[in-house]
Design a protein around this motif. Structure first.
Motif, PDB file in Angstrom:
ATOM      1  N   GLY A 181       0.786  -1.222   0.000  1.00  0.00           N
ATOM      2  CA  GLY A 181       0.000   0.000   0.000  1.00  0.00           C
ATOM      3  C   GLY A 181       0.816   1.269   0.000  1.00  0.00           C
ATOM      4  O   GLY A 181       0.274   2.358   0.211  1.00  0.00           O
ATOM      5  N   THR A 182       2.125   1.162  -0.257  1.00  0.00           N
ATOM      6  CA  THR A 182       2.968   2.359  -0.235  1.00  0.00           C
ATOM      7  C   THR A 182       2.839   3.189  -1.496  1.00  0.00           C
ATOM      8  O   THR A 182       3.145   4.382  -1.487  1.00  0.00           O
ATOM      9  CB  THR A 182       4.443   1.961  -0.046  1.00  0.00           C
ATOM     10  OG1 THR A 182       4.804   1.032  -1.078  1.00  0.00           O
ATOM     11  CG2 THR A 182       4.647   1.306   1.318  1.00  0.00           C
ATOM     12  N   ASN A 183       2.406   2.561  -2.596  1.00  0.00           N
ATOM     13  CA  ASN A 183       2.288   3.272  -3.868  1.00  0.00           C
ATOM     14  C   ASN A 183       0.978   2.914  -4.556  1.00  0.00           C
ATOM     15  O   ASN A 183       0.424   1.826  -4.346  1.00  0.00           O
ATOM     16  CB  ASN A 183       3.464   2.931  -4.799  1.00  0.00           C
ATOM     17  CG  ASN A 183       4.797   3.390  -4.251  1.00  0.00           C
ATOM     18  OD1 ASN A 183       4.997   4.563  -3.954  1.00  0.00           O
ATOM     19  ND2 ASN A 183       5.724   2.453  -4.101  1.00  0.00           N
ATOM     20  N   LEU A 184       0.520   3.844  -5.391  1.00  0.00           N
ATOM     21  CA  LEU A 184      -0.665   3.639  -6.225  1.00  0.00           C
ATOM     22  C   LEU A 184      -0.252   3.797  -7.677  1.00  0.00           C
ATOM     23  O   LEU A 184       0.379   4.795  -8.053  1.00  0.00           O
ATOM     24  CB  LEU A 184      -1.752   4.658  -5.876  1.00  0.00           C
ATOM     25  CG  LEU A 184      -3.006   4.652  -6.775  1.00  0.00           C
ATOM     26  CD1 LEU A 184      -3.771   3.340  -6.644  1.00  0.00           C
ATOM     27  CD2 LEU A 184      -3.918   5.843  -6.437  1.00  0.00           C
ATOM     28  N   LEU A 185      -0.591   2.805  -8.511  1.00  0.00           N
ATOM     29  CA  LEU A 185      -0.253   2.831  -9.926  1.00  0.00           C
ATOM     30  C   LEU A 185      -1.479   3.191 -10.748  1.00  0.00           C
ATOM     31  O   LEU A 185      -2.587   2.723 -10.458  1.00  0.00           O
ATOM     32  CB  LEU A 185       0.284   1.469 -10.370  1.00  0.00           C
ATOM     33  CG  LEU A 185       1.454   0.898  -9.565  1.00  0.00           C
ATOM     34  CD1 LEU A 185       1.786  -0.504 -10.040  1.00  0.00           C
ATOM     35  CD2 LEU A 185       2.672   1.799  -9.658  1.00  0.00           C
ATOM     36  N   SER A 186      -1.272   4.005 -11.780  1.00  0.00           N
ATOM     37  CA  SER A 186      -2.378   4.396 -12.660  1.00  0.00           C
ATOM     38  C   SER A 186      -1.903   4.406 -14.102  1.00  0.00           C
ATOM     39  O   SER A 186      -0.718   4.582 -14.392  1.00  0.00           O
ATOM     40  CB  SER A 186      -2.921   5.780 -12.272  1.00  0.00           C
ATOM     41  OG  SER A 186      -1.934   6.784 -12.463  1.00  0.00           O
ATOM     42  N   GLY A 187      -2.843   4.212 -15.033  1.00  0.00           N
ATOM     43  CA  GLY A 187      -2.524   4.211 -16.446  1.00  0.00           C
ATOM     44  C   GLY A 187      -3.713   4.629 -17.279  1.00  0.00           C
ATOM     45  O   GLY A 187      -4.869   4.498 -16.853  1.00  0.00           O
ATOM     46  N   GLY A 188      -3.418   5.123 -18.486  1.00  0.00           N
ATOM     47  CA  GLY A 188      -4.481   5.580 -19.379  1.00  0.00           C
ATOM     48  C   GLY A 188      -3.994   5.631 -20.813  1.00  0.00           C
ATOM     49  O   GLY A 188      -3.073   4.919 -21.217  1.00  0.00           O
ATOM     50  N   ILE A 189      -4.612   6.518 -21.603  1.00  0.00           N
ATOM     51  CA  ILE A 189      -4.344   6.596 -23.031  1.00  0.00           C
ATOM     52  C   ILE A 189      -2.948   7.128 -23.326  1.00  0.00           C
ATOM     53  O   ILE A 189      -2.410   6.928 -24.418  1.00  0.00           O
ATOM     54  CB  ILE A 189      -5.414   7.486 -23.715  1.00  0.00           C
ATOM     55  CG1 ILE A 189      -5.355   7.308 -25.234  1.00  0.00           C
ATOM     56  CG2 ILE A 189      -5.215   8.945 -23.340  1.00  0.00           C
ATOM     57  CD1 ILE A 189      -6.459   8.054 -25.964  1.00  0.00           C
ATOM     58  N   GLU A 190      -2.303   7.784 -22.344  1.00  0.00           N
ATOM     59  CA  GLU A 190      -0.999   8.394 -22.597  1.00  0.00           C
ATOM     60  C   GLU A 190       0.131   7.372 -22.732  1.00  0.00           C
ATOM     61  O   GLU A 190       1.261   7.740 -23.075  1.00  0.00           O
ATOM     62  CB  GLU A 190      -0.645   9.364 -21.460  1.00  0.00           C
ATOM     63  CG  GLU A 190      -1.697  10.411 -21.190  1.00  0.00           C
ATOM     64  CD  GLU A 190      -2.769   9.910 -20.222  1.00  0.00           C
ATOM     65  OE1 GLU A 190      -3.699  10.673 -19.922  1.00  0.00           O
ATOM     66  OE2 GLU A 190      -2.669   8.744 -19.764  1.00  0.00           O
ATOM     67  N   SER A 191      -0.148   6.105 -22.425  1.00  0.00           N
ATOM     68  CA  SER A 191       0.868   5.038 -22.472  1.00  0.00           C
ATOM     69  C   SER A 191       1.990   5.295 -21.472  1.00  0.00           C
ATOM     70  O   SER A 191       3.150   4.944 -21.717  1.00  0.00           O
ATOM     71  CB  SER A 191       1.454   4.892 -23.882  1.00  0.00           C
ATOM     72  OG  SER A 191       0.441   4.694 -24.831  1.00  0.00           O
ATOM     73  N   VAL A 192       1.651   5.899 -20.360  1.00  0.00           N
ATOM     74  CA  VAL A 192       2.611   6.206 -19.302  1.00  0.00           C
ATOM     75  C   VAL A 192       2.127   5.557 -18.006  1.00  0.00           C
ATOM     76  O   VAL A 192       0.974   5.735 -17.605  1.00  0.00           O
ATOM     77  CB  VAL A 192       2.763   7.734 -19.097  1.00  0.00           C
ATOM     78  CG1 VAL A 192       3.719   8.028 -17.947  1.00  0.00           C
ATOM     79  CG2 VAL A 192       3.238   8.396 -20.373  1.00  0.00           C
TER      80      VAL A 192
END
Length: 693
Positions: A181-192
């Motif tokens: 729970g130390t980090n939250l990962l996210s992704g979308g259309i930016e390919s990042v």
């Protein structure tokens, strides 16, 4: 299409190779999850009404359990289009449109939280994804406007709070907390891939240029590896948001296929549009991407509204020495830009190298092109809406691999200012057919117009020469729903039939032709020989929509099919694209049985323990009981039986001692006369059952 089997694959995160292909489900596999009590097992759920337990390290099916969930819940694709669901130990989370619902298992009650539509300043507050903190009472939600909200104190509906994180300029497709729970990962259309520090929300790390839009994120149990799936059918393995360690690439899926489906004569790979500006070479035999060839050779910018070059045509010569490509770009307020490129195969790099670039080869869009199969010359023909077809000739045919070899235009032809729409060479390259609207013209290699062919009204859509014993025929389709066959010896119409053929494809190794026909919103398939009135094979309602792309892929080894309706698959295998960008094919039942046999699995009855160790001991004890019981029927296991396969395929660390298994192994080698007869009949029946999948 018969007996479709849905499967899922196990890949090595280090070598990128497929370790196991787990087959068994007969409908869409909607989800997989690891067994919490055994980290070497996974459950899979399918719309076929079953949940299956697998040992994914050894590729073994352990147990099948039917479920009674409605199909709408079993199919993840349709279910997640409506809402996203997340289950935690004590919570069940739903997000749908502008609503977040939290169900508490212990309290057996739920709280609902609503957001406004947010039309001010272009904000879009609709929920797109959800993730739950593994240790704290915190919920992360993604939204259409690119924002991430962290919800806290949600067990008190009137006192809940949330904070907002914002970096994505498009919708947040996926969220995932790390195990601690130390980090939250996210992704979308930016390919990042964005890594947010949970305790320091203003600090974040980025891993850019991962390819297509990120659709899902997964984290290994120890948190050392991240995994992202992408819209272009790719999986990326990442070492803790630092660097990419492995890429597992399937058939690249884009917005559409502009090129035809073609087969590389050298690698036997399927070649079509790949990632933007590239051609992908995909091995059908290995089900693996071989490589991408950069055609446009310009950096692609992932932003809507930009006019960028696209690869629209591709063709190989018969030997695979040359590849021709066409790229085009249309800019607002300017003329169409077209580039014709000729690529030569380089033995050292084992790839194609750019040899010649022709800027503006035609004054309008190129509609088709093809190489001459004649061994006497290396020639490419292109046709365009500018009313002309052009023949491009290699300057020095004697040394095609020379660095100085280049291409030039050898001939420009036309017919009464009509626009050509299709072209095709005969199998030996002695004839070229070009369709000029409603007229079919036939040309010699010296560019003499030999004849014109009449046909019922309607512009010619497609042309195809017959092969081998049917080489005297030329077939064509028209926009007025006609399939026509001309006899080139008499220059007359041999036959025609009223049918809406969307695509006509010839098998390069036989006389067979495939016609995809549109009817009532579906596509039908007819496989036939031009000189025979009866189709060899037909399939009604093959798929929804029109089939626009198809190809016959030559087999490495000829099949021997006994059934008449399957013999058209002996030399080549037909592949086609549906309107939903699904690549489909046909195969015989013999091929399917071979694929299933190559997948090692154990079926364990529900009444016994789910370990291979118990399975071996249990069957051994049953065999001993049969020997001690004089009334029991004595059944000897033949060589190559299930007992031997279990002995060979079962992991060594779960086997009993060799001395204990010795007697059972020796008995399995004995063959009785009764079992021998029964085995022969089964094998003959299997060979006879070669129907189409």
């Amino acid at each position: 299409i018969h007996n479709v089997i849905e499967n899922f694959k196990v890949y090595s995160s280090s070598s990128e190779e497929c370790v196991h292909d787990l087959q068994g489900h007969t409908d869409l596999v909607s989800g997989i999850v690891r067994n919490p009590s055994n980290h070497l097992q996974v459950y899979s759920c399918s719309a076929d009404g079953t949940v299956r337990l697998w040992d994914f390290t050894d590729g073994i099916l352990i147990k099948v359990q039917p479920h009674s969930l409605p199909r709408s819940f079993a199919i993840a694709a349709s279910f997640f289009a409506l809402c996203t669901v997340l289950v935690k130990a004590h919570l069940l989370l739903f997000v749908k449109s502008l609503q977040l619902e939290v169900f508490f298992f212990k309290k057996q009650k739920s709280h609902r939280f609503f957001l406004k539509s947010g039309n001010k300043k272009g904000a879009k507050n609709a929920f797109t994804c959800v993730s739950c903190h593994p240790k704290e009472d915190c919920i992360a939600t993604g939204h259409e406007d690119g924002k991430i909200r962290l919800w806290r104190n949600f067990n008190q509906k009137k006192e809940y709070t949330y904070s907002t994180l914002h970096w994505h300029h498009g919708a947040v497709n996926t969220l995932q907390f790390t195990p601690e729970g130390t980090n939250l990962l996210s992704g979308g259309i930016e390919s990042v891939l964005v890594q947010w520090h949970y305790t320091q929300e203003n600090q974040k790390d980025f891993l850019p240029r991962l390819g297509g839009a990120i659709t899902h994120i997964a984290v290994s149990p120890d948190g050392s590896l991240f995994c992202t799936s992408h819209s272009d059918n790719k999986i990326t393995i990442i070492q803790s948001c630092v660097k990419v360690s492995a890429i597992i690439q399937g058939l690249v899926k884009g917005e559409g296929v502009r090129t035809d489906l073609t087969i590389d004569p050298r690698s036997k790979a399927l070649v079509l549009n790949g990632k933007p500006g590239h051609l992908q070479f995909y091995s059908l035999h290995r089900d693996k991407l071989l490589y991408n060839l950069d055609i446009v050779q310009q950096e692609y910018i992932h932003e809507e509204g930009l006019d960028q070059f696209e690869v629209v045509k591709a063709a190989f010569d018969t030997r695979g020495d040359w590849l021709a490509t066409v790229e085009e770009r249309t800019q607002k307020g300017s003329e169409l830009e077209i580039n014709l490129k000729l690529w030569v195969y380089d033995e050292q790099t084992q790839s194609f190298m750019l040899n010649t670039t022709v800027i503006a080869p035609h004054e309008d869009q190129i509609t088709a092109m093809c190489f001459s199969p004649s061994p006497e010359t290396t020639m490419l023909v292109t046709i365009s809406f500018d009313g002309h077809f052009k023949a491009w000739l290699l300057a020095d045919h004697s040394d095609t691999k020379a660095e100085g070899a280049s291409w030039s235009c050898d001939f420009v032809g036309g017919y009464h200012h009509l626009k050509p729409g299709c072209c095709c060479f005969s199998a030996d390259g002695s004839l070229l057919a070009v369709g000029f609207q409603e007229v079919v013209t036939v040309w010699s290699p010296s560019w003499e117009l030999l004849t014109t062919l009449s046909q019922p009204p309607g512009a010619i859509r497609d042309l195809c020469f017959g092969r081998l014993s049917c080489s005297k025929y030329l077939l064509g389709t028209s926009t007025k729903n006609q399939l026509c066959c001309w006899n080139l010896l008499t220059c007359s119409l041999e036959w025609s039939t009223p049918v809406d053929v969307s695509l006509l494809q010839a098998d390069p190794l036989s006389e067979n032709m495939a016609a995809f026909c549109s009817q009532s919103g579906c596509s039908d398939l007819f496989v036939f020989k031009p000189g025979e009135p009866r189709p060899l094979y037909s399939q009604k309602a093959l798929c929804t929509g029109k089939v626009q792309r198809a190809v016959f892929a030559p087999r490495d080894q000829m099949l021997e099919s006994c059934e008449e309706h399957a013999q058209w698959l002996n030399r080549s295998q037909l592949y086609f694209f549906t309107q939903h960008m699904d690549l489909m094919t046909f195969s015989t039942k013999t091929e399917e049985d071979r694929l299933l046999a190559s997948s090692k699995r154990l079926m364990v009855d529900d009444s016994v323990a789910v370990t291979p160790f118990y399975l071996l001991l249990g069957k051994h004890r049953q065999h001993q009981e049969a020997l001690t019981n004089p009334m029991a029927e004595r059944i000897q296991l033949p060589q190559g039986s299930i007992a031997i396969k279990e002995l060979l395929y079962t992991p060594a660390h779960v086997l009993p001692s060799a001395s204990f298994l010795c007697s059972m192994f020796v008995r399995s080698l004995l063959i009785s006369s009764s079992s021998s007869c029964s085995d022969t009949s089964v094998q003959m029946e299997t060979r006879r059952g070669s129907h189409i999948k």
